[in-house]
Design a protein around this motif. Structure first.
Motif, PDB file in Angstrom:
ATOM      1  N   LEU A  34       0.820  -1.210   0.000  1.00  0.00           N
ATOM      2  CA  LEU A  34       0.000   0.000   0.000  1.00  0.00           C
ATOM      3  C   LEU A  34       0.861   1.272   0.000  1.00  0.00           C
ATOM      4  O   LEU A  34       0.549   2.280  -0.651  1.00  0.00           O
ATOM      5  N   GLN A  35       1.959   1.201   0.730  1.00  0.00           N
ATOM      6  CA  GLN A  35       2.872   2.346   0.773  1.00  0.00           C
ATOM      7  C   GLN A  35       3.485   2.609  -0.599  1.00  0.00           C
ATOM      8  O   GLN A  35       3.629   3.763  -1.035  1.00  0.00           O
ATOM      9  N   LEU A  36       3.837   1.555  -1.306  1.00  0.00           N
ATOM     10  CA  LEU A  36       4.395   1.689  -2.646  1.00  0.00           C
ATOM     11  C   LEU A  36       3.377   2.298  -3.614  1.00  0.00           C
ATOM     12  O   LEU A  36       3.702   3.163  -4.430  1.00  0.00           O
ATOM     13  N   ILE A  37       2.137   1.814  -3.503  1.00  0.00           N
ATOM     14  CA  ILE A  37       1.083   2.366  -4.372  1.00  0.00           C
ATOM     15  C   ILE A  37       0.870   3.852  -4.104  1.00  0.00           C
ATOM     16  O   ILE A  37       0.716   4.671  -5.025  1.00  0.00           O
ATOM     17  N   LEU A  38       0.909   4.251  -2.839  1.00  0.00           N
ATOM     18  CA  LEU A  38       0.712   5.658  -2.470  1.00  0.00           C
ATOM     19  C   LEU A  38       1.826   6.543  -3.030  1.00  0.00           C
ATOM     20  O   LEU A  38       1.575   7.649  -3.516  1.00  0.00           O
ATOM     21  N   GLU A  39       3.057   6.074  -2.974  1.00  0.00           N
ATOM     22  CA  GLU A  39       4.168   6.852  -3.495  1.00  0.00           C
ATOM     23  C   GLU A  39       4.041   7.055  -5.000  1.00  0.00           C
ATOM     24  O   GLU A  39       4.324   8.140  -5.533  1.00  0.00           O
ATOM     25  N   GLU A  40       3.623   6.007  -5.708  1.00  0.00           N
ATOM     26  CA  GLU A  40       3.458   6.142  -7.145  1.00  0.00           C
ATOM     27  C   GLU A  40       2.338   7.121  -7.493  1.00  0.00           C
ATOM     28  O   GLU A  40       2.459   7.930  -8.435  1.00  0.00           O
ATOM     29  N   LEU A  41       1.280   7.073  -6.733  1.00  0.00           N
ATOM     30  CA  LEU A  41       0.173   8.020  -6.972  1.00  0.00           C
ATOM     31  C   LEU A  41       0.595   9.456  -6.703  1.00  0.00           C
ATOM     32  O   LEU A  41       0.199  10.405  -7.425  1.00  0.00           O
ATOM     33  N   GLN A  42       1.382   9.681  -5.693  1.00  0.00           N
ATOM     34  CA  GLN A  42       1.856  11.034  -5.399  1.00  0.00           C
ATOM     35  C   GLN A  42       2.753  11.556  -6.519  1.00  0.00           C
ATOM     36  O   GLN A  42       2.706  12.750  -6.867  1.00  0.00           O
ATOM     37  N   THR A  43       3.577  10.668  -7.066  1.00  0.00           N
ATOM     38  CA  THR A  43       4.445  11.085  -8.172  1.00  0.00           C
ATOM     39  C   THR A  43       3.612  11.522  -9.382  1.00  0.00           C
ATOM     40  O   THR A  43       3.887  12.544 -10.027  1.00  0.00           O
ATOM     41  N   ILE A  44       2.596  10.710  -9.685  1.00  0.00           N
ATOM     42  CA  ILE A  44       1.720  11.066 -10.815  1.00  0.00           C
ATOM     43  C   ILE A  44       0.990  12.379 -10.544  1.00  0.00           C
ATOM     44  O   ILE A  44       0.849  13.240 -11.420  1.00  0.00           O
ATOM     45  N   ARG A  45       0.534  12.561  -9.346  1.00  0.00           N
ATOM     46  CA  ARG A  45      -0.213  13.787  -8.993  1.00  0.00           C
ATOM     47  C   ARG A  45       0.680  15.016  -9.105  1.00  0.00           C
ATOM     48  O   ARG A  45       0.263  16.063  -9.610  1.00  0.00           O
ATOM     49  N   GLN A  46       1.900  14.914  -8.636  1.00  0.00           N
ATOM     50  CA  GLN A  46       2.823  16.044  -8.737  1.00  0.00           C
ATOM     51  C   GLN A  46       3.099  16.416 -10.194  1.00  0.00           C
ATOM     52  O   GLN A  46       3.206  17.588 -10.546  1.00  0.00           O
ATOM     53  N   THR A  47       3.209  15.378 -11.047  1.00  0.00           N
ATOM     54  CA  THR A  47       3.427  15.654 -12.462  1.00  0.00           C
ATOM     55  C   THR A  47       2.237  16.389 -13.086  1.00  0.00           C
ATOM     56  O   THR A  47       2.389  17.353 -13.838  1.00  0.00           O
ATOM     57  N   LEU A  48       1.048  15.929 -12.749  1.00  0.00           N
ATOM     58  CA  LEU A  48      -0.157  16.586 -13.276  1.00  0.00           C
ATOM     59  C   LEU A  48      -0.288  18.017 -12.766  1.00  0.00           C
ATOM     60  O   LEU A  48      -0.632  18.936 -13.520  1.00  0.00           O
ATOM     61  N   VAL A  49      -0.020  18.226 -11.502  1.00  0.00           N
ATOM     62  CA  VAL A  49      -0.130  19.574 -10.921  1.00  0.00           C
ATOM     63  C   VAL A  49       0.894  20.516 -11.554  1.00  0.00           C
ATOM     64  O   VAL A  49       0.599  21.668 -11.867  1.00  0.00           O
ATOM     65  N   ARG A  50       2.122  20.007 -11.765  1.00  0.00           N
ATOM     66  CA  ARG A  50       3.157  20.846 -12.367  1.00  0.00           C
ATOM     67  C   ARG A  50       2.794  21.264 -13.781  1.00  0.00           C
ATOM     68  O   ARG A  50       2.948  22.423 -14.179  1.00  0.00           O
ATOM     69  N   ASP A  51       2.272  20.317 -14.572  1.00  0.00           N
ATOM     70  CA  ASP A  51       1.874  20.654 -15.941  1.00  0.00           C
ATOM     71  C   ASP A  51       0.692  21.626 -15.973  1.00  0.00           C
ATOM     72  O   ASP A  51       0.624  22.542 -16.799  1.00  0.00           O
ATOM     73  N   THR A  52      -0.245  21.407 -15.041  1.00  0.00           N
ATOM     74  CA  THR A  52      -1.412  22.301 -14.982  1.00  0.00           C
ATOM     75  C   THR A  52      -1.008  23.716 -14.595  1.00  0.00           C
ATOM     76  O   THR A  52      -1.476  24.704 -15.167  1.00  0.00           O
TER      77      THR A  52
END
Length: 426
Positions: A365-383
């Motif tokens: 679960l911790q691994l899944i959370l880290e991957e989701l945070q990485t994706i979210r940061q990428t989306l926020v940066r592009d936005t």
């Protein structure tokens, strides 16, 4: 009865002794002077007894084409007592010599009902008045049209006689000529009469000097109709162009400015018809129209630039990265984008699961959370990057529009103050 009859007879006799009343006619004067149509003494030469005596001609002019001349004929004189008190005679022009005066500025053949008679007095004064329709050439200065003042000259001189033979003398000075002209003018039309200036000049030609009388007529144009029909509509168009900055819809604003510019173009055609084709200086009204037309053209170009910048902003907004909450959209494109983001995540998760069979659920679960945070940061940066570009271009368009409006308003105001001040300065 007899004595009474004698008295009456005596009275009748006394009445018969009264002299009859003298009867005279103006023909008697002409016969006394030997003034006939075939007497060349009165028609061929100047009317002087000594050729060294100059003939003084008093010349006067009245507006609406009345030319008045008077001179002395030394061969004409009689005693009014000898002719029952007759002091003047009217006779045809061809019976006497006349000064050969002409108007230098005449552009066309003189027209008008000429007076066929002369007026002579017992002391030799001869007076002649003619009605002339004079079409003369005038130098037009239309620099301040329609607030212009024009001057026309009428110069009178003799063709053949020098100043030793004919001396021209103005019969009226400037003030009297102006007063008489104002009294004779009933309607002024487009022009307002100002004054007449009278001056005596000399010109030398082939060793001889000729007298000239120069009349300078000053008139001022009545500008009201030109101002209402031409200058005021252009001013209204300029106000409409300024008001167009407050139109919210960009498409309607652009169409409105183009329409106003076309209206100015129509007035330019009218200006071409009312102004003379040649002028030494550029008319202020042409400067007025051209500068206002240029202002409105710059305003149109500024509107095109602002619309272009806003369209760039819209394109940047369309290219922005989609947010995670938009994955539930009904469109197929957004579903494909959503699937494209989740597929790498699932592959990575399965790989980790199979590669680490001994990993417990908490670590997974911790691994899944880290991957989701990485994706979210990428989306926020592009936005944020897309939003920053969008805000930049939109702010740039607003600043350009605001600064241009202020500069436009100040420039137009200063120009109008300058041009109307130039029109007013005499």
């Amino acid at each position: 009865m007899t004595s009474t009859s004698v008295v009456v007879t005596q009275i009748a006799t006394d009445d018969d002794l009264v002299l009859p009343k003298q009867v005279c006619s103006k023909q008697d004067v002409l016969e006394y002077l030997n003034l006939t149509r075939d007497n060349e003494k009165f028609t061929t030469c100047r009317p002087v007894l000594d050729w060294r005596h100059p003939t003084i001609v008093y010349f006067d002019i009245y507006l609406y084409g009345i030319l008045s001349m008077s001179w002395n004929n030394e061969r004409i004189s009689w005693d009014p007592k000898d002719f029952c008190g007759i002091k003047s005679v009217i006779l045809p022009k061809e019976m006497l010599w006349k000064p050969d005066l002409y108007v230098l500025e005449t552009a066309e053949k003189e027209d008008g009902p000429l007076n066929p008679y002369l007026y002579i007095t017992h002391d030799g004064n001869v007076m002649m008045e003619d009605d002339h329709k004079i079409v003369s050439t005038c130098t037009m200065n239309v620099h301040k049209f329609p607030f212009d003042t024009q001057t026309c000259h009428i110069t009178v001189s003799s063709i053949n006689y020098s100043d030793k033979e004919i001396k021209l003398v103005p019969a009226s000075n400037s003030s009297k000529a102006t007063q008489v002209a104002r009294e004779s003018i009933l309607t002024q039309g487009e022009w307002e009469f100002l004054n007449i200036s009278v001056s005596l000049q000399n010109e030398s030609y082939e060793g001889q000097t000729f007298d000239r009388i120069k009349y300078t007529i000053s008139v001022r144009r009545m500008p009201l109709m030109h101002f209402i029909n031409f200058q005021l509509p252009i001013l209204f168009f300029l106000v409409l162009d300024l008001a167009s900055f407050f139109i919210p819809d960009r498409g309607e604003k652009l169409c409105f400015k183009v329409t106003v510019l076309l209206g100015i173009s129509v007035l330019l055609l009218i200006l071409n018809d009312i102004l003379p084709s040649k002028s030494h200086r550029c008319p202020l009204i042409a400067v007025y129209v051209v500068v206002i037309f240029s202002f409105m053209l710059l305003s149109l170009l500024e509107t095109v630039l602002v619309i272009y910048l806003i369209n760039m902003n819209s394109e940047q907004d369309a290219k922005g990265v989609q947010r995670p909450e938009d994955h539930n959209s009904d469109t197929d494109d957004r579903k494909r984008d959503s699937n494209g983001v989740e597929a790498p995540l699932e592959s990575l998760m399965l790989k980790e699961i199979y590669s680490k069979e001994k990993m417990n659920d908490v670590q997974l679960l911790q691994l899944i959370l880290e991957e989701l945070q990485t994706i979210r940061q990428t989306l926020v940066r592009d936005t944020l990057k897309a939003k920053t570009a969008q805000i930049y271009w939109l702010g740039m368009a607003k600043r350009i529009n605001r600064v241009f409006f202020v500069v436009y308003l100040i420039s137009v105001s200063l120009f109008l103050v300058f041009i109307f001040r130039e029109w007013k300065v005499e």
